[in-house]
Design a protein around this motif. Structure first.
Motif, PDB file in Angstrom:
ATOM      1  N   MET A   1      22.548  37.396  99.311  1.00  0.00           N
ATOM      2  CA  MET A   1      23.663  39.447  99.301  1.00  0.00           C
ATOM      3  C   MET A   1      24.883  38.882  99.542  1.00  0.00           C
ATOM      4  O   MET A   1      25.669  39.930  98.870  1.00  0.00           O
ATOM      5  CB  MET A   1      23.040  40.547 100.265  1.00  0.00           C
ATOM      6  N   ALA A   4      26.541  37.447  96.427  1.00  0.00           N
ATOM      7  CA  ALA A   4      27.147  38.411  95.397  1.00  0.00           C
ATOM      8  C   ALA A   4      28.179  39.247  96.338  1.00  0.00           C
ATOM      9  O   ALA A   4      29.304  39.362  94.885  1.00  0.00           O
ATOM     10  CB  ALA A   4      25.661  39.547  95.272  1.00  0.00           C
ATOM     11  N   ALA A   7      31.085  37.224  95.115  1.00  0.00           N
ATOM     12  CA  ALA A   7      31.797  36.979  93.715  1.00  0.00           C
ATOM     13  C   ALA A   7      32.075  38.312  92.811  1.00  0.00           C
ATOM     14  O   ALA A   7      32.986  38.797  92.286  1.00  0.00           O
ATOM     15  CB  ALA A   7      30.216  36.641  93.155  1.00  0.00           C
ATOM     16  N   PHE A   8      31.794  39.504  93.500  1.00  0.00           N
ATOM     17  CA  PHE A   8      31.965  40.825  93.396  1.00  0.00           C
ATOM     18  C   PHE A   8      33.255  41.201  93.853  1.00  0.00           C
ATOM     19  O   PHE A   8      34.286  41.512  92.364  1.00  0.00           O
ATOM     20  CB  PHE A   8      31.164  42.282  93.677  1.00  0.00           C
ATOM     21  N   SER A  44      16.081  41.211  99.200  1.00  0.00           N
ATOM     22  CA  SER A  44      16.756  40.804  98.637  1.00  0.00           C
ATOM     23  C   SER A  44      17.828  41.216  97.858  1.00  0.00           C
ATOM     24  O   SER A  44      17.337  42.741  97.038  1.00  0.00           O
ATOM     25  CB  SER A  44      16.127  39.753  97.004  1.00  0.00           C
ATOM     26  N   LEU A  45      18.416  41.529  95.978  1.00  0.00           N
ATOM     27  CA  LEU A  45      19.048  42.569  95.370  1.00  0.00           C
ATOM     28  C   LEU A  45      18.068  43.250  94.548  1.00  0.00           C
ATOM     29  O   LEU A  45      18.938  44.263  94.584  1.00  0.00           O
ATOM     30  CB  LEU A  45      20.164  41.913  94.870  1.00  0.00           C
ATOM     31  N   THR A  81      25.846  47.297  91.340  1.00  0.00           N
ATOM     32  CA  THR A  81      24.713  46.492  89.997  1.00  0.00           C
ATOM     33  C   THR A  81      25.436  46.772  89.345  1.00  0.00           C
ATOM     34  O   THR A  81      24.506  45.626  88.691  1.00  0.00           O
ATOM     35  CB  THR A  81      24.324  48.156  90.408  1.00  0.00           C
ATOM     36  N   ALA A  84      25.893  42.764  89.201  1.00  0.00           N
ATOM     37  CA  ALA A  84      24.939  42.360  89.640  1.00  0.00           C
ATOM     38  C   ALA A  84      24.191  41.863  88.520  1.00  0.00           C
ATOM     39  O   ALA A  84      23.399  41.184  88.069  1.00  0.00           O
ATOM     40  CB  ALA A  84      24.404  42.742  91.011  1.00  0.00           C
ATOM     41  N   ARG A  87      25.434  39.611  85.837  1.00  0.00           N
ATOM     42  CA  ARG A  87      25.505  38.498  86.297  1.00  0.00           C
ATOM     43  C   ARG A  87      23.527  37.568  86.800  1.00  0.00           C
ATOM     44  O   ARG A  87      24.378  36.699  87.071  1.00  0.00           O
ATOM     45  CB  ARG A  87      26.094  38.175  87.741  1.00  0.00           C
ATOM     46  N   LEU A  89      22.119  38.464  88.878  1.00  0.00           N
ATOM     47  CA  LEU A  89      21.595  39.024  89.977  1.00  0.00           C
ATOM     48  C   LEU A  89      20.258  39.750  90.219  1.00  0.00           C
ATOM     49  O   LEU A  89      19.593  40.003  91.559  1.00  0.00           O
ATOM     50  CB  LEU A  89      22.790  38.842  90.973  1.00  0.00           C
TER      51      LEU A  89
END
Length: 295
Positions: A1, A4, A7-8, A44-45, A81, A84, A87, A89
């Motif tokens: 997380m 992520a 990266a965002f 998890s996402l 979202t 993600a 990508r 994710l």
């Protein structure tokens, strides 16, 4: 997380070219959302579904978040979202189902046209800071530009042939903003009388300078506008954004069409510009109620 979220942040900074303020706000919102997911035992996402999103927003509401804040946080969540899912994710994008609480839009404080004319003293003398401050007021009102756009102006920003300024707005989008004769005269006087005196080693290509010779900052511009507005009897206490509101309102009252005002202000959406029509209608209603015998 955490990866992520990092990266965002990189996508916001490097690919979308959003402001540093927006990056901070969106990343803080997403960090809060992911912490809420962890507290709901999400590992998890893919555990981040619409129920978690709504639960997170509901908690913000119970903590007293304003409608505008709620609207931004919903936008942050949808943006994350979507990112993600693109990508890989997340297997799905639950943010598509998340509605935004409608931000309550209040009518901005604006100057009347008579009050706006009182901002501009016919003779400010040759004192450099006074000449500079006059230019600040003229450009903000003439072009309806943002304070960030004003402080970002360079010497090369003025196009004498077009009698306009090249302005770098949100998202690094450049637009051309025409300015009238009073603003052009104030600019010529500033370049002749004030800037050479204010300029120093830190000036570079900046058009409008602070007292120490560097590019003027937004706080100083706000101080100039507040002081000018407070000197006008009966005027609301406005800052640079209030002058932008005033310019847009006066354009519409003078007969300008909404699309032209949208272009001038650099709004991505016409809906953003439409608030100024509400200001004009509110003024009309107020005048009607005061003046019409059967109001």
């Amino acid at each position: 997380m955490a990866a992520a979220l990092a990266a965002f942040r990189r996508e916001l900074e490097l690919e979308r070219s959003v402001s540093a303020h927006t990056v901070r706000a969106y990343c803080a919102d997403v960090a809060s959302l992911l912490e809420h997911l962890r507290r709901m035992s999400g590992s998890s996402l893919d555990d981040l579904d619409i129920a978690v999103l709504r639960s997170w927003l509901g908690k913000q509401r119970t903590l007293g978040a304003a409608r505008t804040t709620m609207s931004r946080r919903a936008a942050s969540a949808r943006s994350f979202t979507s990112f993600a899912h693109r990508r890989g994710l997340m297997s799905a994008d639950p943010g598509q189902k998340l509605a935004s609480p409608k931000a309550q839009r209040t009518l901005p404080g604006v100057l009347s046209q008579q009050q706006a004319s009182q901002l501009f003293d016919p003779d400010v003398g040759d004192e450099p800071v006074a000449v500079r401050d006059r230019l600040i007021l003229e450009i903000l009102y003439a072009g309806g530009i943002r304070v960030s756009e004003l402080v970002g102006l360079d010497l090369s920003s003025y196009d004498a042939e077009r009698q306009a300024l090249r302005v770098l707005g949100k998202g690094n989008k450049e637009r051309v903003v025409p300015i009238g004769a009073p603003a052009r005269e104030a600019l010529a006087r500033y370049l002749d009388v004030a800037r050479p005196t204010l300029a120093g080693a830190r000036s570079g290509t900046a058009l409008i300078l602070g007292v120490r010779g560097g590019r003027i900052d937004q706080r100083e511009v706000r101080r100039v506008v507040h002081a000018a507005a407070q000197a006008i009897q009966g005027a609301p206490d406005i800052g640079p954004h209030g002058l932008r509101h005033s310019a847009a309102t006066h354009l519409l009252e003078g007969g300008a069409d909404l699309r032209s005002v949208q272009e001038l202000l650099g709004h991505a959406s016409l809906a953003t510009t439409q608030i100024y029509t509400h200001v004009s209608v509110e003024r009309l209603r107020s005048t009607f109620q005061q003046a019409h015998p059967r109001a």
